[in-house]
Scaffold this motif. Structure first.
Motif, PDB file in Angstrom:
ATOM      1  N   UNK A   9       0.723  -1.342  -0.123  1.00  0.00           N
ATOM      2  CA  UNK A   9       0.042  -0.253   0.106  1.00  0.00           C
ATOM      3  C   UNK A   9       0.885   1.203   0.043  1.00  0.00           C
ATOM      4  N   UNK A  10       0.423   2.161  -0.862  1.00  0.00           N
ATOM      5  CA  UNK A  10       1.041   3.422  -0.958  1.00  0.00           C
ATOM      6  C   UNK A  10       0.508   4.555  -0.285  1.00  0.00           C
ATOM      7  N   UNK A  11      -0.806   4.443  -0.203  1.00  0.00           N
ATOM      8  CA  UNK A  11      -1.663   5.531   0.475  1.00  0.00           C
ATOM      9  C   UNK A  11      -3.036   4.969   0.725  1.00  0.00           C
ATOM     10  N   UNK A  12      -3.747   5.559   1.639  1.00  0.00           N
ATOM     11  CA  UNK A  12      -5.326   5.130   1.984  1.00  0.00           C
ATOM     12  C   UNK A  12      -5.902   5.216   0.837  1.00  0.00           C
ATOM     13  N   UNK A  13      -6.311   3.960   0.227  1.00  0.00           N
ATOM     14  CA  UNK A  13      -7.099   3.944  -0.984  1.00  0.00           C
ATOM     15  C   UNK A  13      -6.376   3.103  -2.131  1.00  0.00           C
ATOM     16  N   UNK A  14      -5.368   2.528  -1.827  1.00  0.00           N
ATOM     17  CA  UNK A  14      -4.675   1.855  -2.788  1.00  0.00           C
ATOM     18  C   UNK A  14      -5.249   0.526  -2.827  1.00  0.00           C
ATOM     19  N   UNK A  15      -4.667  -0.411  -3.902  1.00  0.00           N
ATOM     20  CA  UNK A  15      -5.283  -1.533  -4.205  1.00  0.00           C
ATOM     21  C   UNK A  15      -5.381  -2.627  -3.107  1.00  0.00           C
ATOM     22  N   UNK A  16      -6.684  -2.979  -3.027  1.00  0.00           N
ATOM     23  CA  UNK A  16      -7.167  -3.810  -1.895  1.00  0.00           C
ATOM     24  C   UNK A  16      -6.560  -5.305  -1.999  1.00  0.00           C
ATOM     25  N   UNK A  17      -6.463  -5.684  -3.225  1.00  0.00           N
ATOM     26  CA  UNK A  17      -5.777  -7.039  -3.542  1.00  0.00           C
ATOM     27  C   UNK A  17      -4.273  -7.087  -3.467  1.00  0.00           C
ATOM     28  N   UNK A  18      -3.696  -5.983  -3.042  1.00  0.00           N
ATOM     29  CA  UNK A  18      -2.068  -5.998  -3.071  1.00  0.00           C
ATOM     30  C   UNK A  18      -1.549  -6.868  -1.990  1.00  0.00           C
ATOM     31  N   UNK A  19      -2.115  -6.804  -0.875  1.00  0.00           N
ATOM     32  CA  UNK A  19      -1.627  -7.505   0.136  1.00  0.00           C
ATOM     33  C   UNK A  19      -1.666  -9.267  -0.377  1.00  0.00           C
ATOM     34  N   UNK A  20      -2.895  -9.504  -0.550  1.00  0.00           N
ATOM     35  CA  UNK A  20      -2.704 -11.061  -1.173  1.00  0.00           C
ATOM     36  C   UNK A  20      -1.678 -11.433  -2.276  1.00  0.00           C
ATOM     37  N   UNK A  21      -1.858 -10.469  -3.059  1.00  0.00           N
ATOM     38  CA  UNK A  21      -0.677 -10.595  -4.312  1.00  0.00           C
ATOM     39  C   UNK A  21       0.665 -10.688  -3.990  1.00  0.00           C
ATOM     40  N   UNK A  22       0.970  -9.847  -2.791  1.00  0.00           N
ATOM     41  CA  UNK A  22       2.459 -10.029  -2.324  1.00  0.00           C
ATOM     42  C   UNK A  22       2.737 -11.337  -1.407  1.00  0.00           C
TER      43      UNK A  22
END
Length: 556
Positions: A9-22
């Protein structure tokens, strides 16, 4: 052994799926996320006034998707999503784990909230004194509390306001046992943290030469492979879009910085010593970063309610645009006196005419103004139409940076509600002395009139009420020309909108870059700025579009 720190996450509103992707995309050791831009603290304060959480609820949605896997694999989660209520956010994570049938040790890092303290409210940028009552006041804590939480066994660490880079430096201290005087190692980790803090901006997002970046639609988030000496390799998971190149990493290093000496609570990192090397496709080595002791003060982000604001935007088309803009303004001020407002900002950027007013009185800045603009609709310039309907005024906040003695702020850490001791850093007088190579001389030669962006990249952003504008080229020869050509006066010539603003200019020969700080361009900060581009994100691209005298040998 390398510590693989991934950003989601780079800001409040970034891609929600990013944690799972990483977590699912490949091996990582630490999952970090940055939620707290300067504006975010004000947003969270507004949410809290409305009875909503003072932290970022989107963080919980991401944690829900990955917590079980992270616990199974020993992946630590470190985030500043706690915002104004890190303890509340930590409690919410604990409750979430219980609902999922998981047992997680959760830490909260606090002590940054100085609201209600008797502070010296002298603006660190302008020297002005603040008379208003702060709505929020949060000091930028460093990495030691995060490291202490991880040493105490935390699986998830939730912080309030810490520096963005602390999310990487803290795990580095925990893994490698760096001492407070290991300045070079700490500085290297700060560089890595600064590079990955804004998510996809390190992997090709918002990149000046974006046509060179493959599959931006599926851009992967960055990973810093952090080593024991503080050096790192910036990379991303295989099979994801975007790219990690010396250019994308350079762009992010220049983002939202001032001078080359990057001040922080743990160390001063000297960005004019960074060495970047393309080690392999999507692998950029970051090394050579020198560090020196941190300043004896901490930055405190103060926000206060400035009043109410309203903006009406009119479209001007056809002939005689300057006259149309004049007529439009005369018609507006004939119906509502300009003197009725505390502040008025009129920006004419064809074809848009934007009129912003501010007042301590919501009624004055509200319908009294916006309805007056609409009432001119049939008695104004030909082709009149507006892009904004009449509406009420909105409250706005003002960002106000101040400094406090570092020793006056005490970080607090709890793990599962139990207090954990945070060691006090003791610093030495030793460290990097700041000797930097000079820019190579440019030999001259025939020039061609062409857009600056044909050879130079740029990235710009906000620093409170200031804006930064970093410009870089790709070779030492090009840099010799850029450093001689792009002076402060030349920048004002290329971007006349900057006339009248104080400019600081810094050279970074190691990055083939120059960086400018434009003081006061954003007024009282993002939330109060009347600019159409209140965060100065487009300033770099505006510069790249301007015609410059470029050596013919450097053009494609």
């Amino acid at each position: 052994m390398t510590l693989r720190v991934a950003n989601c996450s780079g800001f409040y509103g970034d891609r929600l799926s990013a944690a799972r992707e990483m977590v699912e995309g490949g091996p990582i050791d630490v999952l970090t996320g940055d939620w707290l831009a300067e504006l975010t603290m004000l947003i969270l304060a507004g949410n809290r006034l409305k009875g909503r959480p003072g932290y970022a609820p989107t963080f919980l949605k991401q944690v829900e998707q990955v917590l079980g896997t992270c616990l199974d694999r020993g992946i630590k989660i470190v985030s500043n999503a706690g915002g104004l209520d890190p303890e509340g956010c930590a409690a919410a994570v604990t409750d979430l784990a219980a609902r999922l049938g998981l047992r997680a040790s959760v830490a909260a890092v606090s002590g940054d909230d100085l609201t209600g303290r008797d502070l010296d409210l002298t603006n660190a940028d302008t020297g002005e004194r603040l008379d208003a009552t702060p709505l929020t006041a949060n000091a930028y804590l460093g990495a030691l509390p995060i490291a202490a939480a991880l040493r105490a066994g935390a699986d998830v660490v939730v912080t309030g306001r810490v520096t963005d880079a602390a999310l990487v430096t803290g795990p580095g201290i925990w893994r490698y046992g760096w001492r407070p005087t290991d300045y070079d190692a700490l500085a290297g980790s700060v560089a890595a943290g600064h590079i990955i803090e804004c998510g996809c901006q390190a992997t090709g997002g918002n990149y000046a030469f974006f046509t060179e970046i493959p599959d931006l639609a599926h851009c992967g988030f960055p990973i810093a492979e952090l080593e024991s000496d503080g050096s790192s390799v910036i990379t991303k998971h295989p099979g994801t879009g975007g790219a990690v190149t010396v250019g994308t990493v350079t762009a992010q290093l220049l983002y939202e910085i001032g001078g080359p000496h990057y001040l922080g609570p743990d160390v001063t990192a000297h960005f004019d010593t960074v060495t970047l090397e393309q080690e392999a496709p999507d692998r950029v080595r970051v090394s050579g970063v020198r560090g020196s002791p941190p300043p004896d003060t901490l930055k405190v982000a103060v926000n206060y309610l400035g009043g109410y604001r309203n903006t009406m935007t009119l479209m001007l088309t056809g002939l005689d645009l300057e006259e149309k803009a004049r007529v439009a303004q005369e018609a507006i001020w004939a119906r509502v006196p300009r003197e009725a407002f505390d502040e008025v900002d009129v920006s004419y950027d064809p074809p848009l005419l934007r009129v912003t007013v501010k007042s301590a009185d919501a009624q004055v800045a509200g319908r009294r103004f916006s309805s007056a603009v609409v009432e001119t609709g049939l008695a104004s310039y030909p082709g009149f139409y507006g892009l904004t309907p009449p509406g009420n005024a909105s409250p706005y906040g003002v960002y106000w940076p101040v400094l406090v003695p570092a020793g006056s702020v005490t970080a607090r850490v709890t793990v599962d509600g139990t207090p954990v001791e945070v060691p006090v850093a003791e610093h030495s007088a030793n460290g990097y002395d700041g000797v930097v190579a000079e820019a190579p001389a440019h030999s001259g030669g025939a020039t061609v009139r062409a857009p600056l962006g044909r050879v130079a990249g740029a990235r710009s952003g906000d620093k409170g009420g200031n804006a930064n504008l970093g410009v870089w080229v790709r070779s030492a020869g090009q840099y010799g020309w850029l450093a001689a050509y792009l002076t402060a006066d030349r920048l004002r010539e290329l971007l006349p909108q900057l006339a009248g603003y104080r400019l600081d200019r810094y050279e970074l020969p190691n990055l083939h870059a120059v960086n400018f700080v434009v003081h006061g361009l954003l007024g009282r900060g993002v939330a109060a700025s009347p600019r159409l581009d209140p965060q100065a994100k487009a300033l770099g691209e505006e510069l790249r579009a301007q015609q410059a005298d470029i050596p013919a040998e450097y053009l494609p």
